[in-house]
Scaffold this motif. Sequence first.
Motif, short mmCIF file in Angstrom:
data_model
loop_
_atom_site.label_atom_id
_atom_site.label_comp_id
_atom_site.label_asym_id
_atom_site.label_seq_id
_atom_site.Cartn_x
_atom_site.Cartn_y
_atom_site.Cartn_z
N TYR A 39 0.83 -1.20 0.00
CA TYR A 39 0.00 0.00 0.00
C TYR A 39 0.86 1.25 0.00
O TYR A 39 2.07 1.21 0.24
CB TYR A 39 -0.91 0.02 1.24
N ALA A 42 -1.84 8.20 0.48
CA ALA A 42 -1.95 9.34 -0.42
C ALA A 42 -1.74 10.66 0.31
O ALA A 42 -2.09 10.80 1.49
CB ALA A 42 -3.32 9.34 -1.10
N GLU A 48 -6.01 9.07 2.20
CA GLU A 48 -6.46 7.74 1.79
C GLU A 48 -5.29 6.75 1.69
O GLU A 48 -4.18 7.13 1.33
CB GLU A 48 -7.16 7.80 0.43
N LYS A 50 -3.97 3.56 -0.39
CA LYS A 50 -4.23 2.96 -1.69
C LYS A 50 -3.39 1.70 -1.88
O LYS A 50 -2.18 1.70 -1.66
CB LYS A 50 -3.89 3.96 -2.81
N LYS A 51 -4.05 0.63 -2.31
CA LYS A 51 -3.34 -0.62 -2.60
C LYS A 51 -2.69 -0.51 -3.98
O LYS A 51 -3.33 -0.13 -4.96
CB LYS A 51 -4.33 -1.79 -2.59
N GLU A 64 -1.95 4.26 -10.13
CA GLU A 64 -1.91 4.81 -8.77
C GLU A 64 -0.52 5.33 -8.42
O GLU A 64 -0.37 6.36 -7.75
CB GLU A 64 -2.34 3.74 -7.76
N GLN A 68 0.40 9.09 -7.22
CA GLN A 68 1.09 9.42 -5.97
C GLN A 68 2.36 10.23 -6.22
O GLN A 68 2.69 11.14 -5.45
CB GLN A 68 1.42 8.14 -5.20
#
Length: 641
Positions: A39, A42, A48, A50-51, A64, A68
């Motif tokens: 993970y 964020a 959050e 995020k995986k 993702e 990031q």
Amino acid sequence: MNTTQQTLNKIFKNPEQDLLMFDDLSKIDIYEKDEGKFYIKAISKMDEEKKVYDAKTGKGAPEEIVRQLYLVKLTKYYKYPKDLIELEKHVNFGREIKRADIVVYRPDGITPKIIIEVKAPNQENDVQQLKSYLNAEGAPVGVAVNGKARLILYRPYPKDFDDTLDDIPASDEEVEDVLAKRKTLNDLREDDLKETIKTLEELVLANSGHDSFDEIFKLIYAKLYDEKEALSRPNQELHFRKSPTGKPEETKRIIDELFEEAKAEWSDVFERTDKIKLSPEHLSVCVGELQDVRLFGANLRIIDEAFEYLLPDVAKGKKGQYFTPRVVIDMCVQMLNPQKKEYVIDTACGSAGFLVHAMQYVWKHLPTLEARKEYASRYLWGIDFDEKSTKISRAIMLIAGDGKSHIFKSSSLDTREWSDRFKSELADLNLVQEFDDFETNRHNQSTLQHLGFDILLANPPFAGEIKEKHLLAQYVLGKNAKGKLQNKVERHLLFIERNLDFVKAGGRLAVVLPQGIFNNTSQEYVRKHIMQKARILAVVGLHGNSFKPHTGTKTSIIFLQKWAEEDLDAQGNPTVADYPIFFATQKQSFKDNSGNYIFEKDAEGQVVKDEDGNPKYLSDLDEIAEAFVAWGKEQGLSFLK
């Protein structure tokens, strides 16, 4: 190696290339939360989690990672507080609801200032989707980013989002502040030029009514000239940029002036009457995308891929023009071992790959900048019949560091088409062979059939047939076994004969040829001609994926050394009847079946770098080259001592 780097190596084939626009990949922190599940937290007002990777399924979230990394830029570089950043904001389109990847708000926390649409590196930026978000939310600036390249749109109110910026405004800036900034050489970055060109085609070039290649190259040469001149300007200031006023007409005036100066500097590239045909509005969009991209000193692999993309696929197929992969070129150069006072020519130079790599190979043994410039401007020569290819090769040579080049738009097969300048430069450097017999010498000075180059490296076009009788009559291979003129001959067969004539006695050649030359019974007369003129040093069979995705044609490279005078009898026949030949076949392909490059990785999944810091292809061609050099030294080959 830390968890972040290990995970990136599993998600991306080549993290540094796939995420080229980000300077430091270590600025994100990936951690393992559950066994085999990774993970990232964020940087946003909701913090959050995020995986990004699942070790069990092998599934990653490259999009993702791009998001990031861009969030790091927003907060660390542009100084936006995370409380003003929202992820996956709902955007209403009537009954349909979509989610914008990143929204940056003004200090009131309500009014959108920037909307960012994120894609994975293997996906193209979705410009239309970004425009729809901008119109729906009323934000003045939008960014489409995929890790390799990014596009910044802004609204020159009251118009639509049809113009570009080279940067986004920082937290304390507006669009006007970005436009007003002066630019220097230090501000340039290394982007994926091919992705930038694709974006420009989507935005304006495809609908401009003009040839994309021609217009892009005018801008590239104008930018090359500007970067060159900036070296001697105060603070190395750049002029290739959007006008600080934001007015397209003013931007066009600036770029037109640079292009006129570039034409004067490199008068053999463009006609004096050539003009940039793009409208002020279209030109402004292109300049906004190109102005911060570094050309001089940029990674040639990136530049190469962009230029090959620009050549229309139809033209490449019809003419059999396929740029030679650089890993193949490196093998050829290493095996022929060019020296600092040897003249090198490519008779179908395309993007000048053979010339650039020969130049870089020799440069390693030249200690001074002056010596390097002297070598590049004197000893490297290229010919190509295609105007676009010659523009590419000249640009590549300029970008690689050669201020002057002997690159000529002409047919290697027909010397009657050669320009007076080409002929005079050959004569000035004594590259036209002379003969003791008066008539033979007079004929050669007129026809330029026999030249005196030391090394020839070429990948001649495979497609097409020569049917012109006057041209076929000039060639031994233009006639059949009985000496009668043939009706037609495949183009690459005439290139074989012509290439042998380009090289002096004892000179060396490496030529890419279709596999049929080596094993078809119908081509036996070609093989006999080759052996009559030169010693076969080596034959290396390339993997079938080498020229994909353009063609799956099986190819081999033949390495030759032209017979010296003492190796021939009075009738011109070689006196050496039997000699060893080095044979090798490439087993490890550097491309997959789709034509994508495969890079070498170490035990930890990290991409291996070569001595120049570039990602190293997964290939055994370097081993083949080393084996040949060792074998050649054992055989006493003079050029390997």
